[in-house]
Design a protein around this motif. Sequence first.
Motif, PDB file in Angstrom:
ATOM      1  N   ALA A  28     -18.791  -8.687  34.269  1.00 15.94           N
ATOM      2  CA  ALA A  28     -18.256 -10.038  34.111  1.00 15.94           C
ATOM      3  C   ALA A  28     -18.415 -10.873  35.367  1.00 15.94           C
ATOM      4  O   ALA A  28     -18.160 -12.088  35.332  1.00 15.94           O
ATOM      5  N   HIS A  29     -18.834 -10.263  36.486  1.00 14.28           N
ATOM      6  CA  HIS A  29     -19.060 -11.080  37.681  1.00 14.28           C
ATOM      7  C   HIS A  29     -20.190 -12.082  37.448  1.00 14.28           C
ATOM      8  O   HIS A  29     -20.313 -13.063  38.185  1.00 14.28           O
ATOM      9  N   ARG A  30     -21.006 -11.843  36.413  1.00 16.69           N
ATOM     10  CA  ARG A  30     -22.093 -12.758  36.066  1.00 16.69           C
ATOM     11  C   ARG A  30     -21.628 -13.886  35.140  1.00 16.69           C
ATOM     12  O   ARG A  30     -22.423 -14.762  34.786  1.00 16.69           O
ATOM     13  N   LYS A  82     -13.898 -10.539  39.866  1.00 17.48           N
ATOM     14  CA  LYS A  82     -14.894  -9.462  39.874  1.00 17.48           C
ATOM     15  C   LYS A  82     -16.071  -9.801  40.799  1.00 17.48           C
ATOM     16  O   LYS A  82     -16.648  -8.902  41.419  1.00 17.48           O
ATOM     17  N   LEU A  83     -16.423 -11.084  40.896  1.00 17.86           N
ATOM     18  CA  LEU A  83     -17.402 -11.505  41.894  1.00 17.86           C
ATOM     19  C   LEU A  83     -16.853 -11.247  43.292  1.00 17.86           C
ATOM     20  O   LEU A  83     -17.575 -10.776  44.186  1.00 17.86           O
ATOM     21  N   THR A 112     -17.194  -5.939  48.978  1.00 18.91           N
ATOM     22  CA  THR A 112     -17.937  -4.714  49.288  1.00 18.91           C
ATOM     23  C   THR A 112     -19.105  -5.012  50.222  1.00 18.91           C
ATOM     24  O   THR A 112     -19.357  -4.258  51.180  1.00 18.91           O
ATOM     25  N   LEU A 113     -19.809  -6.100  49.967  1.00 20.58           N
ATOM     26  CA  LEU A 113     -20.952  -6.481  50.799  1.00 20.58           C
ATOM     27  C   LEU A 113     -20.533  -6.742  52.244  1.00 20.58           C
ATOM     28  O   LEU A 113     -21.144  -6.221  53.191  1.00 20.58           O
ATOM     29  N   ALA A 142     -25.292 -14.608  43.230  1.00 15.95           N
ATOM     30  CA  ALA A 142     -24.024 -15.035  43.823  1.00 15.95           C
ATOM     31  C   ALA A 142     -23.291 -13.867  44.478  1.00 15.95           C
ATOM     32  O   ALA A 142     -22.614 -14.034  45.488  1.00 15.95           O
ATOM     33  N   ALA A 143     -23.448 -12.666  43.907  1.00 14.17           N
ATOM     34  CA  ALA A 143     -22.780 -11.482  44.451  1.00 14.17           C
ATOM     35  C   ALA A 143     -23.541 -10.875  45.622  1.00 14.17           C
ATOM     36  O   ALA A 143     -23.072  -9.905  46.222  1.00 14.17           O
TER      37      ALA A 143
END
Length: 307
Positions: A149-151, A178-179, A185-186, A278-279
């Motif tokens: 769902a981050h998309r 979720k994004l 994490t990045l 975007a993520a």
Amino acid sequence: MADTSEARGARTWNATHLPDLTGRTAVVTGANSGIGLAAARALAGAGAHVVFAVRDLARGGAAAARVSGSTEVRRLDLADLDSVREFAAGWDRPLDLLINNAGVMMLPERRTAQGFEMQFGTNHLGHFALTNLLLPYVTDRVVTVSSGAHRMGDKVIHFDDVNLRRNYAPIRAYAQSKLANLLFTLELQRRLTEAGSGVRALAAHPGYASTNLQSHAANPLARALMAVGNRFLAQDDKAGALPTLYAATQDLPGAAYVGPDGPAEMRGAPTLVGRSAAASDPAAARRLWTLSEELTGVEWGIAAPVR
């Protein structure tokens, strides 16, 4: 993925392939049900000591009692930063695996104890604070559960209105949270690498897994459709936990993202998967980190002294 023997092995990977985790400690947030419970059960079955970090001690205790192996239950309400701080203040030993699993999904508009939008506050800010407070104790890796769902939604972090007070919609808020998990994490991995730490930050998503998350959706039609999907399309919670377990135990690069290998990443065996542009934006990841520090009052944890 190339069709090598290693790739073919990944396509058949399941919880029976977990390594011996004897002597290792894992914290699993939201371990009282769903993929959190399935992951906790598998980790304990492989020999790990698993801490059920849960909001409801009675439910957490009942869940832990059904798990064979070494477990304990501690209270953690990710929607209350005071509870997060209390949990972290009570931690005083090495922690091999921190699994940021707990989450809420497509709720009616609600606020956390500190007034943040509930999904962003629980799914991201609570885990952001918890991770940084526990980071001095983490010896191996942090795994944060995101979602395909981050998309969805607006595909951005609404930095000018992160609590969505002007334009709230359940899916918009869930997608943003979720994004945020992936951007967190990045940036966490970037900071760990820069600090020379051997700890790794990874993310995972379960695909379409049948859990109780869907039953709390704000829209009655959405709840009905997801109930049908849970029955006829979704994989069970044990399969949904496999990407988390794979990310937690396999030799993967930092910032890796693991999900199912089937069509549209809805179901299947765990493998490395891609994420949206975007993520993958390092500037947005750094900006989100700075904002998260300001909102939670919790700063980069690696610099904190071990108590």
